[in-house]
Every structure is written in C-alpha cells, then in structure tokens.
Design a protein around this motif. Sequence first.
Motif: not given
Length: 242
Positions: A37-62
Amino acid sequence: MVLKVCADRLSAPSRSVLIFCKKNGIDFEEIVVTVLKGHQFSPEYKAINPMGQVPAIVDGQLKLFESHAILIYLSCAFPGVASHWYPGDPAKRAKVHSILDWHHSHLRRGAGGLVFHSILAPQNGMRSYPEILIQTEEILLRSLSKLENVWLKDGSFLGGSTQPSIADLSLACEVMQLELLSEKDYHRILTPYKKVKKWIEDTRSATAPYFDEVHEHLFESQKGIREKMVTQSGKNNVRSKM
C-alpha cells in the motif's frame, strides 16, 4: 520507552526481527507498515527510515534500519538474549557475519526476486519480465545449493553450529518466502534440498511457537494467491478450448 518495530509480515526481514523479539522476551510495539500500500513512503515513516524499506526500529533516540543491523543491535542491547544468537567469540561471530553478508548478495536476490516478479508484481498490477524470472530462479537454485552443501555441511544450523544464530533466523525467513509460489513450483524448487528443509524445521522448532505465529499472515496470503492461480488457470483452459 518501549521499543518500536516497524514491520510488514509479508517481508522476510521484518519477520526475522519480530520472531527474534518474541523469542527473546523483548518488550516491543509492532507498527504495521504495509509495503504493497506504499506506507513505507509516507513522510512519517521516511523520518524513521529514509530508504523507505522495512523493517526499522525506534529505541529511544535511536532510529535503525536494515534487518541484519537490527538483529545485531537487539542481540547486544537487550539483556537475557542467549549468546548463541550472536556469539561473543570473534571467530564464531565473524562466521555469522559472513553468512549474513552472503545472504543479501545471493539468497535474498534469488528468493525475494523470484517471489516478487512471479507473484507479487503481477498480482498488484505491475509488469513481470520472463528474463528476470529465469535469472532470479537461477540465482535461487545456486543459493540453495550453497546452503545445502556449504553452510549446512557440518551441523544442524548454519556454519556448523548446534544452535541457531541470527543468521539462521534471517535466512530461514527468506526461504519461507517461497511458500507464496504455486505448490508445484514450491516442491520443484525445494524438494532436492533435504538439509535445507530439515534446517527450516529445526529453526521453526527452536523458535516455537513464534515462528508459525509470525508466519501466519504469509500462510493466509499463500492460500489466497494459490486459489487465485487455480481460478486463472481454469479461465485460461476455457479460453484455449474456444
């Protein structure tokens, strides 16, 4: 703060991270990112992973992406993870890295490429090219041969180990991707590789019940895809008789 895991359960790398967290009792929140559905290209997700791929993690500031890097980080950062997942011994650790490096250039290109171009692309309105299908299957068969005769030569798990590492989990989830193929193609491709099939079962047992739980969405998708294949095949047979 609770670890956040951004994942799509149709993604083999995502499944490896989810299974690892569940097996090792790591508390986390799963954030569903639906790739088709292209969720990986949303601005919110690309702020986590600018590559636009899964998976990604957020652990505190990391914010961390690339599944192999994530599995290494989780193995080191969270207490209670058994040492066999990411050994402290430099030689054993280097062997795990060699398998993970090999994975991206070989098995992932073959398995992921074949499933995408033969199943996912045409079912989602994208063009599939016969020459790419031939190429990806050739890469896959060579990779399965290396799994059988090199990485599984001396033990139940990759690299001669008697217990699974993050490499086993990552590569086993990749091979499981082949479940999306037709039943005929699945058996044609995997049947010759007895050690590979046993290794998948050993990895499943070592991570039970989470291996099957996380793969449930894959099996649901497999059922729908194979039913659609049968329907399309029937229509083609009718047309050929007209």
